[in-house]
Write an enzyme that holds these catalytic residues in place. Structure first.
Site, PDB file in Angstrom:
ATOM      1  N   LYS B  85      -5.292   0.304  15.642  1.00  0.00           N
ATOM      2  CA  LYS B  85      -5.673   1.355  14.627  1.00  0.00           C
ATOM      3  C   LYS B  85      -6.911   1.193  14.008  1.00  0.00           C
ATOM      4  O   LYS B  85      -7.761   2.277  14.224  1.00  0.00           O
ATOM      5  CB  LYS B  85      -4.426   1.466  13.787  1.00  0.00           C
ATOM      6  CG  LYS B  85      -4.642   2.584  12.804  1.00  0.00           C
ATOM      7  CD  LYS B  85      -3.013   2.763  12.020  1.00  0.00           C
ATOM      8  CE  LYS B  85      -2.338   1.517  11.643  1.00  0.00           C
ATOM      9  NZ  LYS B  85      -2.768   1.254  10.286  1.00  0.00           N
ATOM     10  N   CYS B 176       3.785   4.725  -4.120  1.00  0.00           N
ATOM     11  CA  CYS B 176       3.794   3.155  -3.493  1.00  0.00           C
ATOM     12  C   CYS B 176       3.558   2.028  -4.116  1.00  0.00           C
ATOM     13  O   CYS B 176       4.069   1.154  -3.831  1.00  0.00           O
ATOM     14  CB  CYS B 176       2.808   3.297  -2.197  1.00  0.00           C
ATOM     15  SG  CYS B 176       1.124   3.086  -2.465  1.00  0.00           S
ATOM     16  N   MET B 177       2.755   2.015  -5.172  1.00  0.00           N
ATOM     17  CA  MET B 177       2.392   0.742  -5.837  1.00  0.00           C
ATOM     18  C   MET B 177       2.942   0.891  -7.262  1.00  0.00           C
ATOM     19  O   MET B 177       2.736  -0.153  -8.032  1.00  0.00           O
ATOM     20  CB  MET B 177       0.788   0.544  -5.925  1.00  0.00           C
ATOM     21  CG  MET B 177       0.334   0.407  -4.511  1.00  0.00           C
ATOM     22  SD  MET B 177       1.225  -0.869  -3.551  1.00  0.00           S
ATOM     23  CE  MET B 177       1.311  -2.141  -4.706  1.00  0.00           C
ATOM     24  N   MET B 348       6.754  -1.491   0.294  1.00  0.00           N
ATOM     25  CA  MET B 348       7.742  -0.383  -0.026  1.00  0.00           C
ATOM     26  C   MET B 348       9.275  -0.276  -0.226  1.00  0.00           C
ATOM     27  O   MET B 348       9.909   0.206  -0.869  1.00  0.00           O
ATOM     28  CB  MET B 348       7.516   0.959   1.028  1.00  0.00           C
ATOM     29  CG  MET B 348       5.788   1.290   0.818  1.00  0.00           C
ATOM     30  SD  MET B 348       5.187   1.371  -0.953  1.00  0.00           S
ATOM     31  CE  MET B 348       3.471   0.605  -0.359  1.00  0.00           C
ATOM     32  N   GLY B 385      -0.026  -0.735  -0.012  1.00  0.00           N
ATOM     33  CA  GLY B 385      -0.261   0.109   1.139  1.00  0.00           C
ATOM     34  C   GLY B 385      -1.269   0.598   1.593  1.00  0.00           C
ATOM     35  O   GLY B 385      -1.708   0.669   2.816  1.00  0.00           O
ATOM     36  N   GLN B 386      -2.319   1.114   0.665  1.00  0.00           N
ATOM     37  CA  GLN B 386      -3.365   1.978   0.825  1.00  0.00           C
ATOM     38  C   GLN B 386      -4.532   0.917   0.608  1.00  0.00           C
ATOM     39  O   GLN B 386      -4.717   0.094  -0.042  1.00  0.00           O
ATOM     40  CB  GLN B 386      -3.426   3.017   0.022  1.00  0.00           C
ATOM     41  CG  GLN B 386      -2.156   3.979   0.299  1.00  0.00           C
ATOM     42  CD  GLN B 386      -2.493   5.353  -0.327  1.00  0.00           C
ATOM     43  OE1 GLN B 386      -3.233   6.182  -0.013  1.00  0.00           O
ATOM     44  NE2 GLN B 386      -1.875   5.633  -1.654  1.00  0.00           N
TER      45      GLN B 386
HETATM   46  S1  SF4 Z   1      -7.164  -2.752   7.704  1.00  0.00           S
HETATM   47 FE1  SF4 Z   1      -5.129  -2.520   8.530  1.00  0.00          FE
HETATM   48  S2  SF4 Z   1      -5.447  -0.814  10.004  1.00  0.00           S
HETATM   49 FE2  SF4 Z   1      -7.420  -1.747   9.529  1.00  0.00          FE
HETATM   50  S3  SF4 Z   1      -7.626  -3.382  11.220  1.00  0.00           S
HETATM   51 FE3  SF4 Z   1      -7.164  -4.270   9.339  1.00  0.00          FE
HETATM   52  S4  SF4 Z   1      -4.713  -4.417   9.708  1.00  0.00           S
HETATM   53 FE4  SF4 Z   1      -5.427  -2.944  11.175  1.00  0.00          FE
END
Ligand code: SF4
Lengths: 93, 801
Positions: B85, B176-177, B348, B385-386
């Site tokens: 990702k 989330c937090m 979460m 999370g973010q």
């Molecule tokens: S910050 Fe998250 S999405 Fe980006 S490379 Fe690292 S683990 Fe993958």
């Protein structure tokens, strides 16, 4: 043609089978550790699109004993050029 | 030397780069400078945008165009590794679907028309000013994001508070937090973790509860996995989750408990620790008090012991169900307490609970009781999370009750400090906190909010019980501005859509899980007319000042007037925030200047009061003398740990007496099955970005419902069958995946899908924690039914505005 460099980590007792399966994948170049580490290998994947690379990664993840496939390097120069050509073709059409 | 082709050279570069990252000798020799001849001519450093891990990445440019990506080897977050990702995010830069022009419509039923920036800013200013004049300051609101840069959140909240005199400043980190924030404040007296990722390599017992970190934080999970693989006997991994996930694969023990029974499990682990005298008496004597109730009454260790006796492993095992046995609870409690260093990770599964704060407290209790804190390898670490929920929203003042640098709105002294630092009259910031997220969208429903600015997030898809709140946003008497990079479910209810610059198209700081601030530099220009948010807000504020004839609004952005938007403007905002607002606070960031951040491969862990200290990377551990400069500065005695956090006057850690409480909505005869939701490795949140990366979308083109094989055979559900998932609030129809994932009596659905049949937040419940106000996304009751055999499904994205 994008080229990606990955580390594949696997369970040490499955090393032999995993390396064997990796070698069977087309476009996958396996660099086995020449030292003591028997739970990872460096793998260079080459495919037509990064979509195909993603498919190859999914395939590798599915090999029994593989724990993770982590990327550390990706060259996308060709793909970006190709994308651009595609876009230009579309524009001309 | 045999001449290598260009492709061979690139491949060799790839292999060598990777080998050098993981320390594997693969026997290839570097081809001198030739190996790099086909590489980029410039590398621009930043953070990955697509999760909270904080991985550092470099975008390679050739003639100003992105051509390569690599992880940053010396970064203490990812040591060079990225997940798929993260690797593919570059495809979002200049994606053909990008929003590139401001769009406006007076009524939400009309199509959008392209307008100039000048006109767009004027409309936004006029609408907000009209609302303030007619309905008062609290009729306007800002709803931001843990993905906005710190500079963006800071300037937005400054204009709302100092300019428009409202604390209606919220953001999706509430979803989330927020429970983690309250948990840290009530247990440790200060928000954010004491340790960080550096503890992973020294940890001997990982306790992972309510987190599928293998998919949600893959690169951090990789470090945990390596630690385990390198020390298979020495290092233990305990995974507690009602669902078997990829995280469970490396676990020595998987505790599968019924959703919502985590408080019983955690109290029972504490029981075993007390009963078997596994606690650290010295640590407790030196650093701890015991607390109970809303009034935070101090009680003795004896009272705590009597309280915990209600949660014997026998009793808890019955409550928890699943595979939980009394022996298993005792065994994991021993593993944890006796370990030379134990670390807990959660996300979460713990935070998104109607008693999320208590669940956080009970995890911290285990660490305090056993002294598994402050020493190398031990920490109670909530994974964010973010990418910028911590830095931007928790630290930058992005929630309705907090001002920048961990100041509470309701405390006069702290509010006046901020007013003085901003050079605005005292009394300008209202003393009452604004609406928290669920209350804010309820106020939209009730017609109390007449103008709302939604930045970098899509509440129409991400709020629980989503249909209920969509109705409010569809009201014609609520003016909705959205700043984003792609069309989303939320641009569908907007009046004004403003195209924003994406990551690497602007400059700014993200602060990840472990108190680490990291700078991302602008590498390329944004497409079309897209602009950085900091520019948009500044221009809007200047217009607002005219519309409302209020010089204080102008004063709020005065230091930023005339600054170039790609670098100088965010730098000026960061300088004001760090040099003025964080001075003397627990997140002192004065040393983390842009110059310092640019020099470091990763960034700085606060507190970092000076540049000299910041250049070392900052404080690896809070509260530890000799490591954290503020622990030395605030030391009250000669003890090695100094818990100087602002929320505890006694400067001690608090062990909380918290009773067991179940979820807000448990299954019953009408809705007999638990529903839980979460993320899948390839998609980020509402998939507006990852859904546009074909490689990620083709791997997971749509959401599905995971059904346990036992339940599937009982209900006649086969893989791929279309299944109805229905709650009291709404329904989805999704293809089934039959898998040993969720436990019996539970189903699991991914929440990224934008199609209205598969938007699972139409089904989830909006009950929230009374302390943190964070909704219980993770648990509600549903019924499921097979509707038909497999049907062809097309992936879906909102692709026009
Ligand atoms: S910050 Fe998250 S999405 Fe980006 S490379 Fe690292 S683990 Fe993958």
């Amino acid at each position: 043609m994008p080229i990606g460099g990955f580390v594949v980590s696997f369970l040490p007792d499955k090393a032999h089978e995993v390396i064997g399966s990796l070698r069977d994948i087309r476009g996958c170049e396996v660099h086995e550790a020449i030292e003591e580490k028997a739970d990872s290998a460096v793998v260079v994947l080459e495919a037509k699109t990064s979509g195909d690379i993603e498919d190859m990664v999914e395939g590798i993840k599915a090999i029994d004993g593989v724990l993770s496939v982590d990327l550390a390097y990706l060259n996308i120069e060709d793909e970006i050029k190709e994308n651009k050509n595609e876009l230009q073709k579309l524009k001309r059409a | 030397m045999v001449a290598l082709t260009r492709r061979e050279l690139i491949k060799r570069t790839a292999a060598l780069t990777v080998a050098s990252f993981c320390g594997i000798n693969i026997g290839l020799k570097k081809g001198g400078s030739i190996a790099h001849a086909f590489d980029a001519d410039k590398w621009v450093r930043g953070s990955c945008r697509l999760c909270g891990a904080g991985c550092r990445v470099e975008l390679g440019l050739k003639n100003g165009k992105p051509v390569a990506l690599r992880g940053v080897k010396d970064s203490r977050t990812n040591y060079g590794y990225l997940c798929m990702k993260g690797m593919l995010f570059y495809k979002i830069i200049h994606h053909p679907d990008r929003l590139t022009k401001p769009l406006y419509r007076k009524n939400k039923s009309e199509p959008f028309k392209v307008v100039s920036w000048d006109k767009a800013i004027k409309i936004a200013a006029k609408e907000f000013a009209a609302s303030v004049k007619q309905y008062g300051n609290n009729s306007v609101a800002y709803y931001g994001s843990g993905q906005a840069l710190t500079e963006e959140t800071y300037i937005f909240q400054k204009v709302m508070r100092a300019g428009l005199q409202t604390n209606n400043v919220e953001g999706n980190p509430r979803l989330c937090m927020a429970s983690a924030v309250s948990g840290y404040l009530t247990s440790f007296g200060a928000d954010e973790p004491i340790g960080g990722y550096a503890d992973i390599e020294k940890c001997h017992c990982f306790f992972i509860i309510g987190s599928n970190m293998a998919e949600a934080h893959p690169v951090i999970f990789r470090r945990v996995m390596r630690r385990k693989l390198d020390n298979p006997d020495k290092v233990k991994v305990i995974n507690a989750d009602p669902r078997v996930s990829p995280t469970s694969r490396i676990a020595d023990v998987h505790i599968q408990f019924k959703p919502g029974t985590d408080l019983a499990l955690l109290n029972a682990m504490a029981y075993a620790i007390i009963d078997e005298k596994l606690y650290d008496k010295d640590f407790i004597d030196k650093y701890t008090t015991f607390r109970v109730g809303k009034k935070k009454k101090e009680v003795s260790f004896g009272v705590y012991k009597r309280h915990i006796m209600k949660y014997s492993p026998d009793k808890a095992a019955k409550i928890c169900g699943g595979n939980v046995t009394p022996d298993m609870i005792r065994e994991v409690a021993r593993m944890f307490a006796k370990s030379p260093a134990a670390m807990t990770f959660w996300t979460m599964g713990i935070n998104q609970r109607v008693r999320g704060v208590w669940a956080n407290n009970l995890i911290h209790n285990l660490h305090i009781l056993t002294g598994q804190l402050c020493k190398p390898g031990a920490d109670s670490l909530s994974l964010t999370g973010q990418p910028n929920a911590c830095g931007g929203v928790r630290e930058g003042g992005g929630l309705c009750h907090i001002l920048p640098a961990h100041r509470l709105v309701k405390i006069d002294k702290l509010r006046h400090q901020v007013e003085d630092l901003w050079g605005i009259p005292r009394g300008r910031i209202p003393p009452k906190p604004g609406y928290h997220t669920v209350a804010m969208f309820q106020a939209v429903n009730d017609g109390k909010i007449k103008a709302i600015w939604i930045n970098c997030t899509s509440p129409v898809q991400s709020l629980p019980n989503a249909d209920k709140y969509k109705k409010g946003l569809q009201r014609e008497d609520c003016f909705v501005v959205v700043t984003d990079i792609f069309p989303t479910r939320t641009t569908e209810v907007a009046n004004l859509v403003l195209p924003a610059a994406f990551h690497f198209e602007k400059t700014g700081v993200y602060g990840c899980t472990e108190r680490r601030s990291q700078l991302t530099l602008k590498a390329v220009d944004p497409p079309g007319e897209a602009r950085p948010e900091v520019w948009i807000v500044r221009e809007w504020a200047l217009r607002l000042a005219d519309e409302l004839n209020d010089p204080v609004i102008k004063k709020a952005v005065e230091p930023f007037i005339g600054k170039e938007e790609g670098y100088e403007l965010p730098k000026a905002i960061w300088d004001e925030y760090t040099q003025k607002l964080t001075k003397g606070r627990d997140n002192d960031l004065r040393g983390a200047t842009y110059n310092v951040l640019k020099r470091l491969p990763d960034g700085v862990q606060w507190p970092a009061p000076t540049e000299e200290f910041a250049l070392t990377g900052g404080a690896v551990k809070k509260f530890v003398r000799g490591i954290d400069p503020l622990a030395d500065k605030h030391a009250k005695n000669s003890l090695p740990y100094q818990f100087y956090g602002p929320a505890h006057k006694d400067k001690r850690l608090w062990v909380w007496l918290r009773p067991y409480k179940g979820p807000a909505e448990a299954p019953d005869s009408s809705y007999p099955v638990f529903l839980s939701t979460g993320r899948i490795i390839d998609h980020w949140h509402t998939a507006s970005m990852t859904g546009r990366i074909p490689e990620l979308m083709s791997a997971n083109p749509y959401a599905f419902v995971e059904v346990n094989p036992d339940d599937a055979s009982r209900l006649g559900i086969k893989p791929g069958d279309m299944v109805l998932v229905e709650s009291r609030r709404g329904k989805n129809v999704l293809p089934a995946r039959v898998v040993e994932g969720p436990m019996k009596g539970m189903v699991f659905v991914y929440w990224h899908d934008q199609h209205e049949d598969r938007m699972i937040n139409r089904v989830t419940k909006d009950a929230f924690d009374p302390g943190s106000k964070e909704p219980e996304f993770k648990i509600c009751a549903v019924r499921i039914k097979r509707l038909s055999g497999p049907k062809p499904i097309k992936p879906f994205l909102v692709n026009s505005v």
